[in-house]
Design a protein around this motif. Sequence first.
Motif, short mmCIF file in Angstrom:
data_model
loop_
_atom_site.label_atom_id
_atom_site.label_comp_id
_atom_site.label_asym_id
_atom_site.label_seq_id
_atom_site.Cartn_x
_atom_site.Cartn_y
_atom_site.Cartn_z
N THR A 108 -2.76 -8.36 18.50
CA THR A 108 -1.56 -7.67 18.97
C THR A 108 -0.53 -8.67 19.50
O THR A 108 0.67 -8.56 19.23
CB THR A 108 -1.92 -6.66 20.07
N HIS A 109 -0.99 -9.66 20.27
CA HIS A 109 -0.08 -10.71 20.74
C HIS A 109 0.56 -11.45 19.56
O HIS A 109 1.76 -11.77 19.58
CB HIS A 109 -0.83 -11.70 21.63
N ALA A 110 -0.24 -11.73 18.55
CA ALA A 110 0.29 -12.41 17.37
C ALA A 110 1.35 -11.56 16.67
O ALA A 110 2.39 -12.07 16.23
CB ALA A 110 -0.84 -12.74 16.40
N ALA A 111 1.11 -10.26 16.60
CA ALA A 111 2.09 -9.36 15.98
C ALA A 111 3.39 -9.34 16.78
O ALA A 111 4.49 -9.32 16.21
CB ALA A 111 1.51 -7.96 15.86
N HIS A 112 3.28 -9.34 18.11
CA HIS A 112 4.50 -9.38 18.95
C HIS A 112 5.31 -10.64 18.69
O HIS A 112 6.54 -10.60 18.62
CB HIS A 112 4.10 -9.29 20.42
N ALA A 121 5.39 -6.94 11.08
CA ALA A 121 4.00 -6.88 11.57
C ALA A 121 3.76 -5.48 12.11
O ALA A 121 3.98 -5.19 13.28
CB ALA A 121 3.76 -7.94 12.64
N SER A 122 3.29 -4.61 11.25
CA SER A 122 3.12 -3.20 11.62
C SER A 122 1.80 -2.99 12.36
O SER A 122 0.90 -3.84 12.35
CB SER A 122 3.15 -2.33 10.37
N SER A 123 1.68 -1.82 13.00
CA SER A 123 0.45 -1.46 13.70
C SER A 123 -0.71 -1.34 12.72
O SER A 123 -1.85 -1.74 13.03
CB SER A 123 0.64 -0.15 14.46
N HIS A 151 -7.73 -16.23 12.98
CA HIS A 151 -6.61 -16.89 12.32
C HIS A 151 -6.61 -16.64 10.82
O HIS A 151 -5.55 -16.44 10.21
CB HIS A 151 -6.65 -18.39 12.62
N GLU A 152 -7.77 -16.65 10.22
CA GLU A 152 -7.84 -16.35 8.79
C GLU A 152 -7.39 -14.92 8.51
O GLU A 152 -6.67 -14.66 7.53
CB GLU A 152 -9.26 -16.57 8.28
N ALA A 153 -7.77 -14.00 9.37
CA ALA A 153 -7.38 -12.61 9.19
C ALA A 153 -5.88 -12.43 9.41
O ALA A 153 -5.19 -11.71 8.67
CB ALA A 153 -8.16 -11.72 10.15
N ILE A 154 -5.33 -13.09 10.45
CA ILE A 154 -3.89 -12.98 10.73
C ILE A 154 -3.07 -13.56 9.59
O ILE A 154 -2.08 -12.98 9.15
CB ILE A 154 -3.57 -13.68 12.06
N GLN A 155 -3.49 -14.72 9.08
CA GLN A 155 -2.74 -15.34 7.98
C GLN A 155 -2.80 -14.48 6.73
O GLN A 155 -1.81 -14.34 6.01
CB GLN A 155 -3.28 -16.74 7.69
N LYS A 172 2.73 -21.13 20.22
CA LYS A 172 3.07 -20.22 21.31
C LYS A 172 1.91 -19.35 21.79
O LYS A 172 1.97 -18.81 22.89
CB LYS A 172 4.23 -19.32 20.90
N LEU A 173 0.88 -19.22 20.97
CA LEU A 173 -0.23 -18.35 21.35
C LEU A 173 -1.51 -19.15 21.56
O LEU A 173 -2.13 -19.09 22.62
CB LEU A 173 -0.44 -17.27 20.29
N GLU A 174 -1.90 -19.92 20.55
CA GLU A 174 -3.16 -20.65 20.65
C GLU A 174 -3.07 -21.76 21.70
O GLU A 174 -4.02 -21.99 22.45
CB GLU A 174 -3.52 -21.25 19.29
N ILE A 175 -1.96 -22.47 21.74
CA ILE A 175 -1.77 -23.51 22.77
C ILE A 175 -1.08 -22.92 23.99
O ILE A 175 -1.55 -23.04 25.11
CB ILE A 175 -0.96 -24.69 22.20
N GLY A 176 0.04 -22.26 23.79
CA GLY A 176 0.74 -21.62 24.90
C GLY A 176 1.82 -22.51 25.48
O GLY A 176 1.89 -23.72 25.21
N GLU A 177 2.66 -21.91 26.30
CA GLU A 177 3.81 -22.62 26.86
C GLU A 177 3.83 -22.59 28.38
O GLU A 177 4.87 -22.79 28.99
CB GLU A 177 5.11 -22.00 26.32
N LYS A 178 2.70 -22.34 29.00
CA LYS A 178 2.67 -22.24 30.46
C LYS A 178 2.92 -23.60 31.10
O LYS A 178 2.48 -24.63 30.58
CB LYS A 178 1.34 -21.66 30.93
N LEU A 179 3.59 -23.57 32.23
CA LEU A 179 3.95 -24.79 32.96
C LEU A 179 3.41 -24.69 34.38
O LEU A 179 3.61 -23.68 35.06
CB LEU A 179 5.47 -24.97 32.98
#
Length: 573
Positions: A108-112, A121-123, A151-155, A172-179
């Motif tokens: 769901t995060h990947a779809a967003h 990226a539909s439901s 990841h294989e499924a998302i791709q 943005k998701l697997e690594i992230g951008e938090k500081l």
Amino acid sequence: MSPTCLRHEAQREAHMRQSIRAAQKEGFQRIAIVCGAWHAPVLTRLDDEKNDAAILRGLKRVKIEATWIPWTNSRLSYRSGYGAGVTSPGWYEHLWHTPDLTSIRWVTHAAHLLRAEGLDASSASVIEAVRLAEALAAMREFPMPGLVDLHEAIQTVLCHGNAEPMYLIRDKLEIGEKLGEVPMETPAVPLQRDLENRQRKLRFKPSASIETYDFDLRKETDRGRSQLLHQLRLLNIEWGKPQRTSQKHSTFHELWTVQWQVEFAIKLIEANIWGNTVESATAAFVRHQADTLQSLPELTELLDKTILAELPGAIDHLLNSIQRRAAVSADVRHLMDALPPLARVARYGNVRETRAESILTIIDALFERIVVGLPGACASLDDDAAKEMVESINHAQESIALLNRDDQREAWRGVLRFLLERNGVHGLVRGRCCRLLLEQKVIDDEELQRLAGLALSPVNPLPQAAAWLEGLLRGSGLMLLHQDGLWVALDRWLSELPSEVFIELLPLLRRAFSDFEPSERRAMGEKVGGGSFHRANLATAKSGTKACDIDEERANSVLPVLAHILGVKYDGN
């Protein structure tokens, strides 16, 4: 591992053990050691203090400063270059905070993310991706989907097999951008303190508002400010951006727009690994790029920026790298694309007290290889390759004009003339060579008319004739307005085209005329309908060329289409 590295490691570990002993002597019982796992086994051997003291004996004492820096997920990952990094910080954080429905929420995060970038990226696709991930995990005999399965499924489902959107999910998701955060009283990193000192010295206070500066490089303060901005730009800190101005062409003037942004503080922390001062960090980073960049044009562009930043040591290192790359480069286009920055340095380098002699040696070597290799490189080009070759030829022409050396100019004209007369060269390249020679007055009007007649003759393939015309006319239509011989040759060629072929070539003709100014196209329309066109035919007839009979009815039927090509109005008169 080399003996030097082994000795260095032994000294580091001896110092660590001495620090542990010092903490024990102060009465601490529970001591936490933060270190790489490589060093952990040897830090428990605290019984041989004399040997550690002997290892450290004779080393110079160096004053150091330490500070905390905010940590980010990108620094935690392998991408930061640290081999012991965490592979996927964002994924592990997701597992920690989402013990249930892990797969559904991750997809769901990947779809967003994909939707935020305008991707579909539909439901239903989310549900299908989760089911596929669970099926993959079952096939691999895992109790639940892991990161690879997801990841294989998302791709496959969300990205429709494309790998490009996965880079977004990775960053943005697997690594992230938090500081992370550090206390306000934490000491600044040395690079930031050096920048603040230079800002005070130059009376160059950072501001969040956009400000414009006009630097006179003959003044010490302005030159120092320019130097600082150029050095920061090399560190990817765009505090200032140079602007082009048509009012002052002096090489002693630079126009800048300056705006300080909050994220520059983070970039300064990241750049501190290259040095503790702006100048040393920039020089080290430039040397690193010189050793890693493989493209010759990129290296010469970097040299141009480095000279503006006034980094003598890095300049010498870059010149050596350019010489090595140029010696083995076989791509003539790369050689031509590398010339403009070098020519600018050789022509204007003395403004910043740069020695041009070392640059000229490289330019001479590149130019000789261009002259020898260009004819062969222009053979058997397709349309896309011909466009790229024309751009590179323009770069070389710009450089030779800037250097203004008679020997190079004559050799270059000889190469252009050879390409112009060679049958196997693409029409676009031959047309551009003709234009460059005409601008340099190597070709006169009579010769231009002869060449136009040959290029636009029926024996040549029509696409090549149109390409020759595009290469000749690209950039300005004044030539077509003032060269009656070319005008007549073009008119004759267009008149003899069958209607179906004319329609087929219409996009090429529109592209050839697309760069003309509105005033030029208007003048061409007036020339077609105002009588000067007929006078041009008459002048051609008087010069001895046989004029053809004009069918007024057929000519009038072409005029609306021609007016459409030129972008002018046609009222039927």
